[in-house]
Design a protein around this motif. Sequence first.
Motif, short mmCIF file in Angstrom:
data_model
loop_
_atom_site.label_atom_id
_atom_site.label_comp_id
_atom_site.label_asym_id
_atom_site.label_seq_id
_atom_site.Cartn_x
_atom_site.Cartn_y
_atom_site.Cartn_z
N ARG A 1 -14.43 -0.49 -6.12
CA ARG A 1 -13.60 -0.90 -4.98
C ARG A 1 -14.43 -1.74 -4.00
O ARG A 1 -13.98 -2.79 -3.54
CB ARG A 1 -13.03 0.33 -4.25
CG ARG A 1 -11.78 0.90 -4.91
CD ARG A 1 -11.29 2.15 -4.18
NE ARG A 1 -11.21 1.99 -2.74
CZ ARG A 1 -10.18 1.46 -2.08
NH1 ARG A 1 -9.13 1.05 -2.73
NH2 ARG A 1 -10.21 1.37 -0.76
N TYR B 1 -13.21 -5.61 -3.46
CA TYR B 1 -12.66 -5.97 -2.14
C TYR B 1 -13.59 -6.92 -1.37
O TYR B 1 -13.12 -7.74 -0.59
CB TYR B 1 -12.32 -4.72 -1.34
CG TYR B 1 -10.99 -4.14 -1.80
CD1 TYR B 1 -9.81 -4.83 -1.54
CD2 TYR B 1 -10.91 -2.97 -2.53
CE1 TYR B 1 -8.58 -4.35 -1.98
CE2 TYR B 1 -9.70 -2.47 -2.98
CZ TYR B 1 -8.53 -3.17 -2.70
OH TYR B 1 -7.32 -2.70 -3.14
N ASP C 1 0.83 -1.22 0.00
CA ASP C 1 0.00 0.00 0.00
C ASP C 1 0.85 1.26 0.00
O ASP C 1 1.98 1.25 0.51
CB ASP C 1 -0.91 0.01 1.24
CG ASP C 1 -2.07 -0.96 1.08
OD1 ASP C 1 -2.00 -1.84 0.21
OD2 ASP C 1 -3.05 -0.82 1.83
N TYR D 1 -2.73 -8.88 -0.75
CA TYR D 1 -3.15 -7.96 -1.81
C TYR D 1 -3.07 -6.54 -1.29
O TYR D 1 -3.07 -6.31 -0.08
CB TYR D 1 -4.57 -8.30 -2.28
CG TYR D 1 -5.61 -8.31 -1.18
CD1 TYR D 1 -6.33 -7.15 -0.86
CD2 TYR D 1 -5.87 -9.46 -0.44
CE1 TYR D 1 -7.27 -7.16 0.15
CE2 TYR D 1 -6.80 -9.48 0.57
CZ TYR D 1 -7.50 -8.33 0.86
OH TYR D 1 -8.42 -8.32 1.88
N ARG D 2 -2.98 -5.59 -2.22
CA ARG D 2 -2.97 -4.18 -1.82
C ARG D 2 -4.39 -3.72 -1.54
O ARG D 2 -5.32 -4.11 -2.24
CB ARG D 2 -2.34 -3.33 -2.92
CG ARG D 2 -0.84 -3.24 -2.78
CD ARG D 2 -0.22 -2.40 -3.85
NE ARG D 2 -0.63 -0.99 -3.76
CZ ARG D 2 0.05 0.02 -4.32
NH1 ARG D 2 1.17 -0.24 -4.98
NH2 ARG D 2 -0.37 1.26 -4.21
N LYS D 3 -4.52 -2.88 -0.51
CA LYS D 3 -5.87 -2.45 -0.11
C LYS D 3 -6.22 -1.10 -0.73
O LYS D 3 -7.31 -0.58 -0.51
CB LYS D 3 -5.96 -2.34 1.42
CG LYS D 3 -5.38 -3.54 2.16
CD LYS D 3 -6.43 -4.28 2.89
CE LYS D 3 -5.97 -5.54 3.62
NZ LYS D 3 -4.69 -6.15 3.34
N ASP D 4 -5.28 -0.53 -1.49
CA ASP D 4 -5.50 0.85 -1.96
C ASP D 4 -5.59 0.97 -3.48
O ASP D 4 -5.31 2.03 -4.03
CB ASP D 4 -4.37 1.76 -1.44
CG ASP D 4 -3.00 1.34 -1.97
OD1 ASP D 4 -2.88 0.22 -2.52
OD2 ASP D 4 -2.06 2.15 -1.87
N GLU E 1 -11.93 -10.35 -0.13
CA GLU E 1 -11.96 -10.67 1.31
C GLU E 1 -12.68 -12.00 1.53
O GLU E 1 -12.28 -12.81 2.36
CB GLU E 1 -12.70 -9.57 2.09
CG GLU E 1 -11.80 -8.39 2.41
CD GLU E 1 -12.58 -7.12 2.74
OE1 GLU E 1 -13.75 -7.22 3.18
OE2 GLU E 1 -12.02 -6.03 2.52
N LYS F 1 -7.64 3.83 -5.10
CA LYS F 1 -7.95 4.85 -4.08
C LYS F 1 -7.39 6.19 -4.57
O LYS F 1 -6.24 6.26 -4.98
CB LYS F 1 -7.25 4.46 -2.77
CG LYS F 1 -7.95 4.97 -1.57
CD LYS F 1 -7.39 4.29 -0.34
CE LYS F 1 -8.03 4.80 0.91
NZ LYS F 1 -7.47 4.11 2.08
#
Length: 420
Positions: free
Chosen positions: A396, A400, A218, A413-416, A404, A419
């Motif tokens: 998003r 996600y 991230d 994994y990247r959460k952003d 999840e 964003k």
Amino acid sequence: MNILVVGGGGREHAIAQALSKSSLTKKLIVAPGNPGIKKFAECYPIAANDIEGQCKLAKNEKIDLVFIGPEIPLVLGLKDRLSEIGINAFGPSAKAAQLEGSKTFSRNFCKKYNIPQPNFTYCDDIETAKQQIELLKGYCVVKADGLAAGKGVVVCDTIEEAITASTQMLEDYKFGDAGKVILIEERITGIEASVFAVSDGDTALILGTAQDHKRAYDNDQGPNTGGMGAISPAPALNDRLNQEIFNTIIMPTINGMKSDGMVYEGILYAGIMLTTNGPKVIEFNCRFGDPETQVVLPRLETDLVEIVKNTVDKNLNGIKINLFDNTAITVVLASQGYPGDFKKGSELPSLSKYDQEENISIFHSGTTDNNEKKLISNGGRVLSVTAIGQNVKECRDKAYKIIEDINWENGFYRKDIGKL
Ligand code: AMP
Ligand code: GLY
């Protein structure tokens, strides 16, 4: 038409999915393919780099058109070999693919045709490299000339870092022959975006734009990867900038390659940095991006087979490319440890429950089924989850939620992604 797609990653999964939707597609085969592709196309266990194997397959299966996904078979001349046996292929010749295959070729080419790019020098000995690094006070980018699976670029802040990177390439052969010649580039700054154009050698059309997320973690932290996620359209681009990139970068490249006797046919992927002095070329690739394809193609309204057919027929000026007015994001689920050492062979949860999920596609990048029912991880990047929606938030939320829910304990994994 009988179509063969060469490759077996998430990119080829997205390409095959788009081709399978066309009424012009009669038979679709993919080599080597993957368990996700197997659900709707026949897969043959022939490596993408096995030039003779791919030619034989195309001949035996009476293929009308080969779509070459990855760069290595292009650089190795798969398109040229297929032409010799009378089979049309979508993608540049080996000579034209040098735009990606050799960074010195591409930088010299841009210089010749005044295509905007960072200043650069190339060298094959450490003393010349050191002099250049000192001139730039270490604030530079060191690049291996040849293909190095996306790992041959080191963005440096200090003289020490740049000398270490150059030494590893030139003296320690970290990337083998790919690092026998290196580039020392001026380090430029700005937002990055990828532009995908298609050309038949004369006409070029923009097919879509995307923004990749190359760092592993991230907030753009951690090592560079092949790409941990992408968003399309590229948030930093608009119609005016797209037109500027088309006029100053895409068209001069297509025209220059033609004048130099290397007609460029296929996808031209321009990696761009938007600097205060306008858009500049960071790199060219001679094929679609991975994971950018997983966000560009699901937005394509025009039939992909029509685009490809008109390209090989040299008739691109006869069509218009339309994209849906929507947004797509894709989030890559990677094996823990990637892009460093990681384990293969871990079991993945079943994905069939997401088949009916609206506006979601799960593309396979590094999976295998060992001919059993179970799905097993088989690469650094394992899946990419694409969501389509009206805006970034909607995409998003959807992507996600699925990733999840997959809840694979050996992955990260990247959460952003996406964003803003
Ligand atoms: P590449 O593999 O050529 O796309 O390079 C990987 C990343 O390195 C790019 O996405 C940029 O973030 C960065 N990079 C490459 N060349 C330069 C440059 N001349 N100046 C600044 N950053 C660069
Ligand atoms: N995602 C970067 C590439 O395909 O080169």
